[in-house]
Write a protein that holds these residues in place. Structure first.
Motif, PDB file in Angstrom:
ATOM      1  N   HIS A 110     -23.999   4.576 -21.959  1.00 26.68           N
ATOM      2  CA  HIS A 110     -22.829   5.689 -21.889  1.00 26.68           C
ATOM      3  C   HIS A 110     -22.405   5.924 -20.490  1.00 26.68           C
ATOM      4  O   HIS A 110     -21.821   6.836 -20.303  1.00 26.68           O
ATOM      5  CB  HIS A 110     -23.124   6.674 -22.813  1.00 26.68           C
ATOM      6  CG  HIS A 110     -22.907   6.099 -24.217  1.00 26.68           C
ATOM      7  ND1 HIS A 110     -23.832   5.649 -24.957  1.00 26.68           N
ATOM      8  CD2 HIS A 110     -21.806   6.192 -24.842  1.00 26.68           C
ATOM      9  CE1 HIS A 110     -23.255   5.241 -26.110  1.00 26.68           C
ATOM     10  NE2 HIS A 110     -22.137   5.802 -26.239  1.00 26.68           N
TER      11      HIS A 110
ATOM     12  N   THR B  51     -20.368   6.657 -30.832  1.00 25.77           N
ATOM     13  CA  THR B  51     -20.760   6.156 -29.594  1.00 25.77           C
ATOM     14  C   THR B  51     -20.610   4.750 -29.527  1.00 25.77           C
ATOM     15  O   THR B  51     -20.526   4.199 -28.372  1.00 25.77           O
ATOM     16  CB  THR B  51     -21.882   6.711 -29.170  1.00 25.77           C
ATOM     17  OG1 THR B  51     -22.959   6.185 -29.944  1.00 25.77           O
ATOM     18  CG2 THR B  51     -22.030   8.072 -29.151  1.00 25.77           C
ATOM     19  N   ALA B  69     -17.097   2.322 -27.797  1.00 27.68           N
ATOM     20  CA  ALA B  69     -17.712   1.250 -26.832  1.00 27.68           C
ATOM     21  C   ALA B  69     -17.300  -0.081 -26.729  1.00 27.68           C
ATOM     22  O   ALA B  69     -17.701  -1.327 -26.578  1.00 27.68           O
ATOM     23  CB  ALA B  69     -19.234   1.097 -27.198  1.00 27.68           C
ATOM     24  N   LEU B  75     -15.706   3.211 -22.600  1.00 28.88           N
ATOM     25  CA  LEU B  75     -16.854   3.797 -22.534  1.00 28.88           C
ATOM     26  C   LEU B  75     -16.662   5.002 -21.520  1.00 28.88           C
ATOM     27  O   LEU B  75     -17.368   6.024 -21.386  1.00 28.88           O
ATOM     28  CB  LEU B  75     -17.922   2.987 -21.725  1.00 28.88           C
ATOM     29  CG  LEU B  75     -18.657   2.020 -22.751  1.00 28.88           C
ATOM     30  CD1 LEU B  75     -19.487   0.797 -22.065  1.00 28.88           C
ATOM     31  CD2 LEU B  75     -19.713   2.725 -23.774  1.00 28.88           C
ATOM     32  N   PHE B  80     -22.068  10.967 -23.670  1.00 29.11           N
ATOM     33  CA  PHE B  80     -22.860  10.978 -24.709  1.00 29.11           C
ATOM     34  C   PHE B  80     -24.236  11.479 -24.146  1.00 29.11           C
ATOM     35  O   PHE B  80     -24.746  11.038 -22.952  1.00 29.11           O
ATOM     36  CB  PHE B  80     -22.964   9.705 -25.431  1.00 29.11           C
ATOM     37  CG  PHE B  80     -24.063   9.640 -26.368  1.00 29.11           C
ATOM     38  CD1 PHE B  80     -23.846  10.467 -27.656  1.00 29.11           C
ATOM     39  CD2 PHE B  80     -25.132   8.622 -26.494  1.00 29.11           C
ATOM     40  CE1 PHE B  80     -24.859  10.644 -28.732  1.00 29.11           C
ATOM     41  CE2 PHE B  80     -26.086   8.561 -27.638  1.00 29.11           C
ATOM     42  CZ  PHE B  80     -25.824   9.420 -28.593  1.00 29.11           C
TER      43      PHE B  80
END
Lengths: 344, 254
Positions: A110, B51, B69, B75, B80
């Motif tokens: 992430h 996510t 994603a 992203l 997150f």
């Protein structure tokens, strides 16, 4: 990604650098002495084959009598054979499993980097480090062992030598170690992705890479190039004097083709079958000479298939290509798997 | 107002068990969204679908205008913090910040450095030697530092003691006020979310029981329940919503 990959690999890189340096120093210290021994034996300038064999014996005897040379020879071999499974198990597998076990992949995926790119960076950068490590070790070992290899290989008693083309030593010379290191590393990563737990993935990597190191010399390499076949004239009693009879009843005669890789060495009957010594009175109760002359009467020939010494680099290239292709295929499968299934 | 999260009939199955079924949501941007439900209700599954860590078995989901994603650009828009706030134990706080700076195009370095200083996190300290609260703060700092449009937090305070929990949520509230992001945060303790969330998703048994702005949900409930059963707080509301079976007709009203 380059910085992160390097940062996470730093500790291992330091260990690798220490091993490389220590081993390099040990080889440098003993290597010049070995080269001097080779020169002083006269072998370096020997051009007449009949005269060379005595010099070869002198050189090999002196080399073997030394305390350091045989040790270094086998340490070099050992490092190159152990490197691929260890690289796979300690550099490859944990790269993935540590992220899976600590759930850190959820952190790193992430950042603004896709899992695919993350995996490709790990594969490319650490794969390069693995091949570079094995390549440097192989370069040093190949240089160090060159005098022994030029003299036909390390003597293992009974007049036999293990040449650089022999089944075992071949994988510890030249460019083949690069292929094994790349494949070992990529398999470690791939098994890490599939298993996702450190210890089982490391164990699986050790087993799989060791199995490949066993399978390739025994089943893959012999098929890369068709070997040369030579058949001797019918074996006379004098030729048979050097025979060795095995417990299976088969008998073999020594082969002397310098530097060649002897693939098979069989003694065959006139109709082409492998000869096994039957239970005849001449060989059961008779004298050795009676037995030999009876065998000589069987019109046996020796059939040897071999790869001539000149094919050494051809085989090096082919086997490395096979290993690198397998590594590339495994890496592609690994990236596709991560892209499709992530790590969960 | 554009939607921060849009899902249609979203579902996820693990082998034979559905961890989440038929989840249709449209969450407008700019809210602080509380995702509540008992343990095992499917909160983490839903957040992982948002996510992109999981791919849906059924339905579709879009976050801040794209498939979760789908690429680096997508992203970059979503921050997150996973459950138990994973960090690299062998890397220092400074290493984590460098990691964030290297990997995120929108990295807000002044903000991150100021925040780390304010929190009193030693840059040289290894993340493995931080307390749970400090690790959560580090992970939150990294997630905010990448300047996301949507920030997703999975039980960020579950492992924290009450004091650290309050500090963390206050820090988060400040950050949200300062930078206009949508925040989705899950918890099994409604008291964590009280006075912080203005939007609520209630999840029980793999299904969304209710979703909407807290004020609307309260008003709707009170209208139905009558003056004698009027609810005041979020906690009462959630208990009321969890306690009753799903009423599809009522959800359509919203």
């Amino acid at each position: 990604m380059i910085w992160l990959t390097w940062r996470q690999f730093r500790a291992q890189a330091i260990v690798a650098a220490v091993i490389l340096t220590a081993f390099g120093i040990a080889l440098a210290l003993t290597g010049s002495g070995l080269a001097d021994l080779y020169t002083s034996s006269g072998l370096a300038s020997c051009r007449i084959p009949s005269a060379c064999s005595a010099m070869t014996t002198t050189f090999l005897d002196e080399m073997k009598a030394d305390s350091a040379y045989p040790l270094m020879y086998f340490i070099g071999f050992g490092i190159l054979v152990l490197a691929p499974p260890l690289i796979g198990a300690f550099w490859g597998a944990p790269t993935i499993t540590r992220e899976a076990e600590g759930h850190t992949f959820r952190l790193v995926w992430h950042q603004s980097v896709t899992p695919t790119r993350w995996a490709m960076a790990k594969l490319a950068l650490l794969g390069l480090a693995s091949t570079a490590f094995a390549g440097l070790i192989s370069l040093m070992v190949t240089w160090w062992a060159a005098p022994i290899d030029r003299a036909g290989g390390f003597p293992i008693g009974g007049g036999s030598q293990i040449s650089r083309f022999s089944k075992q030593i071949f994988d510890a010379r030249g460019i083949v170690p690069l292929g094994y290191a790349a494949l070992g590393f990529v398999l470690g990563i791939t098994l890490g992705v599939l298993i996702r737990r450190t210890v089982p993935a490391m164990a699986a990597t050790l087993v799989v890479v060791a199995a490949i190191q066993f399978v390739v010399p025994n089943w893959v390499r012999p098929g890369l190039v068709t070997p040369v076949t030579v058949t001797t004239p019918v074996l006379s009693a004098s030729a048979l004097n050097q025979m060795q009879v095995h417990s299976s009843g088969q008998l073999t005669l020594p082969v002397d083709i310098p530097g060649a890789w002897i693939v098979t060495n069989r003694t065959v009957t006139p109709n082409g079958h492998v000869f096994t010594l039957p239970n005849v009175p001449q060989c059961g109760a008779g004298t050795y000479n009676q037995c030999v002359s009876w065998i000589a009467g069987q019109h046996l020939r020796q059939v040897v298939t071999y790869q001539p010494a000149t094919r050494f680099w051809e085989f090096q290239g082919l086997e490395t290509a096979v290993l690198l292709a397998a590594a590339a295929a495994s890496a592609a499968a690994c990236v596709l798997w991560i892209r499709r299934f992530r790590l969960s | 107002m554009t939607a921060a999260i849009e899902s249609q009939g979203l579902g996820k199955r693990y082998r034979k068990r559905w961890a989440l079924t038929d989840c249709t949501l449209s969450i407008p941007a700019g809210h602080v969204v509380g995702l509540v439900g008992p343990n095992g209700a499917g909160k983490t599954t839903l957040l992982h679908l948002f996510t992109g860590l999981l791919t849906p078995t059924a339905g579709t989901v879009e976050v801040v205008g794209g498939r979760p994603a789908a690429g680096p650009g997508q992203l970059a828009k979503v921050g997150f913090v996973a459950q138990d706030t994973p960090t690299y134990p062998g890397l220092s706080v400074a290493d984590h910040l460098r990691l964030g700076a290297h990997l995120n195009p929108r990295w807000d370095r002044p903000y991150v450095e100021e925040r780390i200083r304010r929190l009193g996190l030693e840059p040289a300290r290894k993340a493995g030697r931080l307390s749970g609260g400090q690790r959560a703060q580090l992970a939150l700092t990294m997630a905010i530092g990448k300047r996301p449009d949507l920030l997703i937090l999975d039980e960020p305070v579950a492992s924290l003691d009450p004091v650290a929990r309050r500090e963390f949520l206050e820090e988060l509230a400040d950050a949200v006020a300062e930078h206009h992001m949508t925040v989705v945060l899950s918890s099994h303790l409604v008291s964590d979310l009280d006075a912080f969330c203005d939007y609520l998703i209630v999840l029980t048994g793999a299904r969304v029981q209710a979703a909407g702005a807290v004020d609307d949900l309260l008003a709707a409930h009170n209208r139905l329940a009558g003056p004698r059963n009027t609810l005041a707080g979020l906690e009462d509301l959630v208990l009321a919503l969890m306690g009753r079976p799903s009423h599809p007709a009522e959800e359509k009203q919203k």
